[in-house]
Design an enzyme around this catalytic site. Structure first.
Site, PDB file in Angstrom:
ATOM      1  N   ASP A  20       0.639   3.875   5.917  1.00 32.10           N
ATOM      2  CA  ASP A  20       0.886   3.537   4.512  1.00 32.10           C
ATOM      3  C   ASP A  20       0.567   4.705   3.577  1.00 32.10           C
ATOM      4  O   ASP A  20       1.455   5.288   2.953  1.00 32.10           O
ATOM      5  CB  ASP A  20       0.014   2.340   4.111  1.00 32.10           C
ATOM      6  CG  ASP A  20       0.617   1.025   4.576  1.00 32.10           C
ATOM      7  OD1 ASP A  20       1.831   0.970   4.773  1.00 32.10           O
ATOM      8  OD2 ASP A  20      -0.140   0.063   4.736  1.00 32.10           O
ATOM      9  N   GLN A  65       0.767  -1.240   0.000  1.00 31.22           N
ATOM     10  CA  GLN A  65       0.000   0.000   0.000  1.00 31.22           C
ATOM     11  C   GLN A  65       0.801   1.294   0.000  1.00 31.22           C
ATOM     12  O   GLN A  65       0.473   2.238  -0.732  1.00 31.22           O
ATOM     13  CB  GLN A  65      -0.951   0.016   1.207  1.00 31.22           C
ATOM     14  CG  GLN A  65      -1.861   1.214   1.199  1.00 31.22           C
ATOM     15  CD  GLN A  65      -2.813   1.343   2.379  1.00 31.22           C
ATOM     16  OE1 GLN A  65      -3.374   2.386   2.590  1.00 31.22           O
ATOM     17  NE2 GLN A  65      -3.001   0.282   3.151  1.00 31.22           N
ATOM     18  N   GLU A 124       1.359  -1.174   8.191  1.00 29.70           N
ATOM     19  CA  GLU A 124       0.565  -0.033   8.661  1.00 29.70           C
ATOM     20  C   GLU A 124       0.493   0.112  10.187  1.00 29.70           C
ATOM     21  O   GLU A 124       0.883   1.126  10.755  1.00 29.70           O
ATOM     22  CB  GLU A 124      -0.853  -0.175   8.086  1.00 29.70           C
ATOM     23  CG  GLU A 124      -1.884   0.788   8.640  1.00 29.70           C
ATOM     24  CD  GLU A 124      -1.650   2.222   8.226  1.00 29.70           C
ATOM     25  OE1 GLU A 124      -1.387   2.480   7.046  1.00 29.70           O
ATOM     26  OE2 GLU A 124      -1.749   3.113   9.101  1.00 29.70           O
ATOM     27  N   GLY A 134      -7.456  20.388  19.273  1.00 28.19           N
ATOM     28  CA  GLY A 134      -7.118  21.801  19.105  1.00 28.19           C
ATOM     29  C   GLY A 134      -7.566  22.635  20.294  1.00 28.19           C
ATOM     30  O   GLY A 134      -7.911  22.104  21.353  1.00 28.19           O
ATOM     31  N   GLY A 135      -7.585  23.935  20.107  1.00 30.02           N
ATOM     32  CA  GLY A 135      -7.909  24.855  21.194  1.00 30.02           C
ATOM     33  C   GLY A 135      -9.397  25.051  21.406  1.00 30.02           C
ATOM     34  O   GLY A 135      -9.807  25.766  22.317  1.00 30.02           O
TER      35      GLY A 135
END
Ligand code: CAO
Length: 424
Positions: A167, A16, A138, A246-247
């Protein structure tokens, strides 16, 4: 003209990671010639098969727009042909286990001597270090690159993700390295070696978690639910469930029908600039001014309570109804879409992100088209090649070998089992 038209790629990839890279180059117009072992070819042709005697979807969906040539590189004539390809190609891409290329005699020094303009691009599991000789798939890369230790719930085992960040993610990184080296070659006239280790590619995609690892030295990670739950942090970044990385705090919340539909959920982000609108939508207008809820820092210790209240609202709507309402107020959110819903989504078909491809052995199937859209070189998805479909064509038209030489190569068995007709 396609963006990469005129670029010839010796595609020595399998499974892959490598094939995703060369498929991207082919979509952008490069002539990608996949070199495969006679008889079997890329092992994925025969893996996870669903239609008898047809290449698997695993193979077809990773090898569009390529040509296939069969060549036994353990046969001296086969290696001769491979060296002819090195002379005429611009790029060679490979993702064999460490040491395989050297055993073939295809060292960087030798390739560079034969064709100084050639770019040699490789994927390995690890860069230099204790694991450099290891074979990697993977999930090994997901585990070694920091994804698994930071995915899942705090009280559960580490989890791998369905997105193939090891991959396909590394294939994507490598493709960028290759086009960068091609650009550099326009100035220097020289090729260079491009390496990308899967561990490094995964870590690059997990960089926010290395950010959090360092923030831990300065106190608890207040946007993680465990902060509000009063659970102390250890010395490594914990698994954060569905908390936003995130924030702006976010969560996956139940929607109408969740009891029977495993995908009746929505991702809801309590983005600070739209907090007042969120309060109105869910019916908590007093939270707009209440000091316990009005400002983001005050909300962090109360995320479970806040998302619990929002979920009471989302459970009264289907995920699509909730989307419609929330989008009216610019509240960032996203439905949890099943693969079935994605396959049937009209807009993805219209943009060419999901395409229907016809294949001579398996008939019509769906694939993911090129997610990167260039305004002047749109990608057209063409079916993957049958094993060795272009062997003659490549020997004749690309390598310009004469009939006697082609006959000798075929007779040696280098391109596959010799039939009488072919040998005569
Ligand atoms: N003709 C004859 N022999 C060929 C050939 C051809 N056309 N193409 C390859 N081979 C031979 C190689 O010469 C090698 O033989 P030797 O070991 O005798 O030198 C062998 O086939 C292939 O080697 P491999 O070790 O790469 O293959 P594998 O199936 O054992 O391992 C994988 C697969 C993926 C674990 C390994 O290639 C790897 O670690 N690659 C790097 C990391 C990577 O890309 N992993 C992602 C894979 S997708 O999940």
């Amino acid at each position: 003209m396609k963006a990469l038209e005129g670029v010839k790629v010796l595609d020595f990839t399998h499974v892959q990671s490598g094939p995703t890279c060369t498929q991207l180059l082919a979509w952008f117009g490069a002539d990608v010639i996949k070199v495969e072992r006679p008889g079997t070819g890329d092992i994925t042709r025969g893996q996870l098969c669903d239609v008898p005697d047809a290449d698997s979807l695993y193979f077809t969906m990773l090898n569009h727009n390529k040509r296939s040539i069969t060549l036994d590189t353990k046969n001296p004539r086969g290696m001769e042909v491979l060296w002819e390809m090195v002379k005429v190609c611009d790029v060679m891409v490979e993702n064999f286990a460490p040491g395989v290329l050297d055993r073939m005699g295809l060292t960087w020094a030798k390739v560079h001597e034969v064709n100084p303009r050639m770019i040699v691009a490789s994927i390995k599991g690890f860069g230099a270090g204790p694991y450099e000789d290891c074979k990697v798939y993977e999930n090994v890369a997901q585990c070694a690159g920091g994804a698994a230790s930071t995915t899942g719930f705090r009280d559960g085992v580490p989890l791998v993700t369905g997105a193939q960040i090891g991959d396909s993610g590394t294939g994507l990184h490598l493709a960028l390295g290759i086009v960068t080296a091609l650009y550099h070659r326009t100035h220097s006239g020289l090729g260079q070696k491009v390496d990308c280790a899967m561990q490094d590619g995964v870590l690059n995609l997990c960089r926010v978690k290395l950010r959090d690892q360092q923030r831990l030295d300065h106190g608890p990670l207040k946007e993680y639910s465990q902060f509000g739950e009063g659970v102390p942090f250890g010395d490594a970044v914990p698994r954060a469930g569905n908390d936003s990385g995130g924030g702006q705090p976010g969560r996956i919340l139940k929607c109408k029908g969740w009891e029977t539909d495993p995908n009746a959920y929505i991702y809801f982000i309590t983005q600070a600039p739209v907090w007042e609108k969120i309060c109105d939508v869910i019916g908590e207008p007093t939270w707009k001014t209440d000091p316990n809820y009005a400002k983001p820092p005050a909300r962090l210790p109360r995320l479970n309570e806040i998302f619990g209240r929002i979920e009471e609202w989302t459970m009264t709507k289907t995920k699509f109804e909730a989307m419609d309402i929330l989008n009216e107020y610019d509240i960032p959110c996203g439905p949890i879409l099943s693969m079935k819903e994605i396959a049937e989504e009209k807009s993805l078909r219209e943009t060419g992100t999901v395409v229907e491809v016809d294949h001579p052995k398996r008939g019509k199937y769906l694939s993911v088209g090129n997610p990167i859209k260039l305004s002047n070189s749109p990608s057209e998805v063409k079916r993957s090649p049958l094993l060795g479909e272009h062997t003659d064509e490549v020997l004749r038209d690309v390598l310009k070998l004469d009939e006697a030489r082609i006959a000798a190569i075929v007779e040696s068995g280098a391109t596959g089992a010799v039939t009488r007709a072919a040998a005569e």
